[in-house]
Motif scaffolding. Structure first.
Motif, PDB file in Angstrom:
ATOM      1  N   PRO A   1      -1.103 -11.920  -6.313  1.00  0.00           N
ATOM      2  CA  PRO A   1      -2.461 -11.396  -6.509  1.00  0.00           C
ATOM      3  C   PRO A   1      -2.765 -11.352  -8.007  1.00  0.00           C
ATOM      4  O   PRO A   1      -1.845 -11.184  -8.808  1.00  0.00           O
ATOM      5  CB  PRO A   1      -2.390  -9.976  -5.934  1.00  0.00           C
ATOM      6  CG  PRO A   1      -1.198  -9.955  -5.050  1.00  0.00           C
ATOM      7  CD  PRO A   1      -0.231 -10.944  -5.622  1.00  0.00           C
ATOM      8  N   SER A   2      -4.034 -11.486  -8.399  1.00  0.00           N
ATOM      9  CA  SER A   2      -4.321 -11.597  -9.833  1.00  0.00           C
ATOM     10  C   SER A   2      -3.874 -10.361 -10.600  1.00  0.00           C
ATOM     11  O   SER A   2      -3.550 -10.460 -11.773  1.00  0.00           O
ATOM     12  CB  SER A   2      -5.800 -11.907 -10.071  1.00  0.00           C
ATOM     13  OG  SER A   2      -6.590 -11.170  -9.189  1.00  0.00           O
ATOM     14  N   ASP A   3      -3.820  -9.171  -9.934  1.00  0.00           N
ATOM     15  CA  ASP A   3      -3.320  -7.997 -10.665  1.00  0.00           C
ATOM     16  C   ASP A   3      -1.792  -7.849 -10.541  1.00  0.00           C
ATOM     17  O   ASP A   3      -1.219  -6.934 -11.107  1.00  0.00           O
ATOM     18  CB  ASP A   3      -4.020  -6.710 -10.206  1.00  0.00           C
ATOM     19  CG  ASP A   3      -3.818  -6.455  -8.710  1.00  0.00           C
ATOM     20  OD1 ASP A   3      -3.266  -7.346  -8.024  1.00  0.00           O
ATOM     21  OD2 ASP A   3      -4.202  -5.379  -8.228  1.00  0.00           O
TER      22      ASP A   3
ATOM     23  N   ARG B   1       6.949  -7.767  -0.987  1.00  0.00           N
ATOM     24  CA  ARG B   1       6.415  -8.258   0.287  1.00  0.00           C
ATOM     25  C   ARG B   1       5.996  -9.709   0.135  1.00  0.00           C
ATOM     26  O   ARG B   1       5.012 -10.027  -0.500  1.00  0.00           O
ATOM     27  CB  ARG B   1       5.244  -7.383   0.725  1.00  0.00           C
ATOM     28  CG  ARG B   1       5.707  -6.003   1.196  1.00  0.00           C
ATOM     29  CD  ARG B   1       4.701  -4.918   0.966  1.00  0.00           C
ATOM     30  NE  ARG B   1       3.381  -5.175   1.496  1.00  0.00           N
ATOM     31  CZ  ARG B   1       2.973  -4.785   2.721  1.00  0.00           C
ATOM     32  NH1 ARG B   1       3.786  -4.150   3.512  1.00  0.00           N
ATOM     33  NH2 ARG B   1       1.760  -5.026   3.117  1.00  0.00           N
TER      34      ARG B   1
ATOM     35  N   LYS C   1      -3.624 -13.446   2.631  1.00  0.00           N
ATOM     36  CA  LYS C   1      -2.853 -12.198   2.565  1.00  0.00           C
ATOM     37  C   LYS C   1      -2.480 -11.861   1.126  1.00  0.00           C
ATOM     38  O   LYS C   1      -2.401 -10.689   0.765  1.00  0.00           O
ATOM     39  CB  LYS C   1      -1.624 -12.294   3.455  1.00  0.00           C
ATOM     40  CG  LYS C   1      -2.096 -12.282   4.916  1.00  0.00           C
ATOM     41  CD  LYS C   1      -1.107 -11.856   5.907  1.00  0.00           C
ATOM     42  CE  LYS C   1      -1.775 -11.567   7.245  1.00  0.00           C
ATOM     43  NZ  LYS C   1      -2.499 -12.692   7.823  1.00  0.00           N
ATOM     44  N   VAL C   2      -2.270 -12.888   0.290  1.00  0.00           N
ATOM     45  CA  VAL C   2      -2.000 -12.628  -1.124  1.00  0.00           C
ATOM     46  C   VAL C   2      -3.308 -12.243  -1.828  1.00  0.00           C
ATOM     47  O   VAL C   2      -3.346 -11.305  -2.623  1.00  0.00           O
ATOM     48  CB  VAL C   2      -1.355 -13.859  -1.797  1.00  0.00           C
ATOM     49  CG1 VAL C   2      -1.189 -13.614  -3.292  1.00  0.00           C
ATOM     50  CG2 VAL C   2      -0.006 -14.159  -1.162  1.00  0.00           C
ATOM     51  N   ALA C   3      -4.387 -12.940  -1.504  1.00  0.00           N
ATOM     52  CA  ALA C   3      -5.669 -12.675  -2.154  1.00  0.00           C
ATOM     53  C   ALA C   3      -6.154 -11.250  -1.866  1.00  0.00           C
ATOM     54  O   ALA C   3      -6.708 -10.592  -2.737  1.00  0.00           O
ATOM     55  CB  ALA C   3      -6.718 -13.691  -1.693  1.00  0.00           C
ATOM     56  N   PHE C   4      -5.933 -10.759  -0.639  1.00  0.00           N
ATOM     57  CA  PHE C   4      -6.314  -9.385  -0.286  1.00  0.00           C
ATOM     58  C   PHE C   4      -5.389  -8.372  -0.937  1.00  0.00           C
ATOM     59  O   PHE C   4      -5.659  -7.177  -0.911  1.00  0.00           O
ATOM     60  CB  PHE C   4      -6.245  -9.174   1.232  1.00  0.00           C
ATOM     61  CG  PHE C   4      -7.528  -9.500   1.948  1.00  0.00           C
ATOM     62  CD1 PHE C   4      -8.721  -8.923   1.539  1.00  0.00           C
ATOM     63  CD2 PHE C   4      -7.539 -10.368   3.024  1.00  0.00           C
ATOM     64  CE1 PHE C   4      -9.907  -9.203   2.204  1.00  0.00           C
ATOM     65  CE2 PHE C   4      -8.721 -10.651   3.688  1.00  0.00           C
ATOM     66  CZ  PHE C   4      -9.906 -10.073   3.279  1.00  0.00           C
ATOM     67  N   GLY C   5      -4.247  -8.845  -1.460  1.00  0.00           N
ATOM     68  CA  GLY C   5      -3.297  -7.934  -2.083  1.00  0.00           C
ATOM     69  C   GLY C   5      -2.366  -7.267  -1.088  1.00  0.00           C
ATOM     70  O   GLY C   5      -1.616  -6.370  -1.444  1.00  0.00           O
ATOM     71  N   GLU C   6      -2.413  -7.686   0.189  1.00  0.00           N
ATOM     72  CA  GLU C   6      -1.521  -7.082   1.190  1.00  0.00           C
ATOM     73  C   GLU C   6      -0.095  -7.590   1.003  1.00  0.00           C
ATOM     74  O   GLU C   6       0.862  -6.916   1.337  1.00  0.00           O
ATOM     75  CB  GLU C   6      -2.008  -7.381   2.603  1.00  0.00           C
ATOM     76  CG  GLU C   6      -3.427  -6.924   2.913  1.00  0.00           C
ATOM     77  CD  GLU C   6      -3.674  -5.463   2.562  1.00  0.00           C
ATOM     78  OE1 GLU C   6      -2.715  -4.685   2.528  1.00  0.00           O
ATOM     79  OE2 GLU C   6      -4.843  -5.111   2.298  1.00  0.00           O
ATOM     80  N   ALA C   7       0.047  -8.812   0.489  1.00  0.00           N
ATOM     81  CA  ALA C   7       1.375  -9.347   0.172  1.00  0.00           C
ATOM     82  C   ALA C   7       1.501  -9.461  -1.343  1.00  0.00           C
ATOM     83  O   ALA C   7       0.502  -9.627  -2.042  1.00  0.00           O
ATOM     84  CB  ALA C   7       1.568 -10.705   0.829  1.00  0.00           C
ATOM     85  N   ASP C   8       2.738  -9.382  -1.851  1.00  0.00           N
ATOM     86  CA  ASP C   8       2.968  -9.467  -3.293  1.00  0.00           C
ATOM     87  C   ASP C   8       3.079 -10.905  -3.773  1.00  0.00           C
ATOM     88  O   ASP C   8       2.864 -11.196  -4.946  1.00  0.00           O
ATOM     89  CB  ASP C   8       4.262  -8.727  -3.664  1.00  0.00           C
ATOM     90  CG  ASP C   8       4.165  -7.245  -3.358  1.00  0.00           C
ATOM     91  OD1 ASP C   8       3.097  -6.668  -3.610  1.00  0.00           O
ATOM     92  OD2 ASP C   8       5.158  -6.681  -2.845  1.00  0.00           O
TER      93      ASP C   8
ATOM     94  N   PRO D   1       0.758  -6.738  -8.523  1.00  0.00           N
ATOM     95  CA  PRO D   1       1.271  -5.363  -8.442  1.00  0.00           C
ATOM     96  C   PRO D   1       2.800  -5.282  -8.489  1.00  0.00           C
ATOM     97  O   PRO D   1       3.342  -4.285  -8.961  1.00  0.00           O
ATOM     98  CB  PRO D   1       0.745  -4.863  -7.099  1.00  0.00           C
ATOM     99  CG  PRO D   1       0.455  -6.086  -6.300  1.00  0.00           C
ATOM    100  CD  PRO D   1       0.036  -7.127  -7.301  1.00  0.00           C
TER     101      PRO D   1
END
Lengths: 235, 263
Positions: free
Chosen positions: A97-99, A116, A159-166, A101
């Motif tokens: 994800p762009s941030d 994840r 799933k990565v774009a939504f931030g649900e996966a790392d 986490p």
């Protein structure tokens, strides 16, 4: 009323066969390139495996373009498509994800507990390439961090774009459309297995001439330029 | 004239019936019963069955546990805004599954309204088995609530009042009078909700993902196996058809059965 129902049904299947439009089945990752190259053709995009199933079930189509040689080779061996030719290459990248986490900068970071990871399922081209790349790096144990095995690349990207996966493994060409939400991390050279895109005329086509012309277009200068612009490699 | 008309009706019914049943029949004819049974014993199918039953059971306890008192309130009292609440409850019924998936992510995802706070506390729901439970509960609860409200509403008001006048407290009245009288409707709603939850697909694949033995339910296993081993996909599909049939049959007979037993 009955006649009207049957008539409606007939009208709705009129679109799928018997007219003069070229029908191309192509891997999802080709959506933008093929859309620009053949605005007049009927284009249907899905996972290469799913499209192969459609051809086996007897769909009336003219060209098959896949994201993996295996399905094209199988269809060729079964006599359902003509000899496939490679027209593009792609490569695997790791997206976060762009941030970011979980602070992932390299494949080694995926080992950290709590990470994840999302990958393509086995049997889906992107999933098979992912496992091959991890094998070549001797890092298959990161698969223990997998929280979901997706049925196509789109599932991994979203799933990565939504931030649900790392993190997730996708093709380099999938990153550009989602550039606002994900960031790509290149894999080391020794992890790369060349992702080959074959294209072929479907046996029994009623539009042989248009089908061959389309394949020439893809393999030609205009096709190569469009592919390169989208992030593909060309042979 | 009359006979021609009747014939037309019969023809229409025959076409519709054929259209609805042919695909289901084709599913069973596509693979021999022997293979069907063998494939149901495969790891993928058994894992998916276990995940479906476990998440379905937890979701069901939540739905029935919260749904029954909520339905009692909505079915037996009149208050301002009641119809608004009824509409809100039915919204998930007509919502496209993909919308339910995104909505659950927006609420309970790691960056979600509530999920963000949970994440800060170290609790992650999305892409876990808890996410399957939430997705199932979200789509299934309206099915239970709708039936339960109707069941409580059709309990004779005079019986509840009589119970109260005879000195029973509100809880005792609920437990000894309302609950037994509504049991048939509650049972039917419970079975319908269970069936809808078992078939849940769209919201689950978006919000919970798909991992064998963890989040991969039966419908997700069908989708995953379509491009792997189609006989497994067909076998699981056939199993779900049988389960659905059993659910329908039990809903048809449950209300009359409980009426007899409580009489």
């Amino acid at each position: 009323m009955l006649a009207a129902a049957v008539g409606l049904l007939a009208a709705s299947c009129g679109g799928s066969s018997g007219d003069s439009k070229l029908t191309v089945l192509a891997a999802s990752s080709l959506t933008d390139v093929f859309g620009a190259l053949a605005p007049d053709a009927r284009l249907s995009f899905a996972g290469s495996d799913e499209l192969a199933t459609q051809i086996r079930e007897g769909a009336q189509v003219d060209v098959y373009a896949a994201a993996s040689p295996s399905y094209a080779d199988e269809l060729y061996a079964e006599g359902l498509i003509e000899r496939p030719r490679v027209f593009a290459t792609n490569r695997l990248v790791l997206v976060v994800p762009s941030d970011n986490p979980a602070g992932i900068e390299a494949i080694g970071d995926l080992h950290r507990p709590g990470v994840r990871l999302v990958v393509g399922a086995e049997g889906v081209p992107v999933g098979d390439y992912t496992r091959k790349a991890l094998e070549q790096l001797g890092q298959t144990d990161v698969l223990s961090r997998v929280v979901s095995e997706e049925d196509d690349v789109k599932g991994v990207v979203s799933k990565v774009a939504f931030g649900e996966a790392d993190a997730g493994f996708v093709y380099a060409t999938d990153v550009k459309p989602a550039a606002d939400d994900v960031r790509a991390i290149e894999l080391p050279r020794e992890a790369q297995t060349e992702v080959l895109y074959p294209i072929a005329v479907v046996v029994g086509t009623e539009h042989r001439e248009e089908a061959e012309r389309f394949i020439e277009l893809v393999l030609g200068e205009r096709g190569r330029a469009a592919l390169r612009k989208a992030g593909f490699g060309v042979p | 004239m009359r006979r021609a008309f009747d014939l037309l009706l019969v023809v229409a019914l025959a076409i519709l019936l054929g259209f609805l049943l042919l695909p289901l029949l084709a599913l069973f004819l596509r693979v021999s019963p022997g293979t069907l049974f063998a494939q149901l014993g495969s790891d993928v199918a058994l894992d998916a069955l276990w995940v479906t039953v476990k998440t379905g059971l937890i979701a069901h306890v939540l739905v029935v546990g919260l749904g029954t008192p909520a339905a009692y309130l909505l079915g037996t009292r009149q208050f301002r805004g009641r119809s608004l609440v009824l509409t809100a409850i039915e919204l998930p019924l007509v919502l496209p599954p993909a919308v339910a998936g995104i909505a659950l992510i927006a609420a309970f995802g790691r960056r979600g309204l509530l999920g963000g706070k949970l994440e800060a506390a170290g609790i992650t729901i999305s892409l876990t088995q808890a996410a399957v439970v939430l997705a199932v509960a979200f789509v299934a609860s309206p099915f239970y609530l709708r039936q339960a409200i109707e069941a409580f509403a059709s309990v004779d008001r005079a019986l509840l009042d009589a119970s109260r006048t005879l000195g029973s407290g509100p809880f005792r009245t609920f437990r000894r009078v309302a609950l037994p009288l509504a049991a048939g409707g509650l049972g039917a709603g419970s079975v319908l909700a269970w069936a809808r939850g078992t078939g849940e697909f769209g919201a689950t694949i978006m919000f919970a993902g798909s991992l064998q033995g963890v989040t991969q339910t039966l419908p997700l296993a069908i989708y995953a196996q379509l491009d792997q081993d189609q006989t497994v996909a067909i076998a699981v599909g056939a199993l779900l058809v049988l389960v659905s049939l059993a659910v329908l049959v039990s809903v048809k007979f449950l209300p009359s059965w409980t009426r007899f037993s409580s009489a």
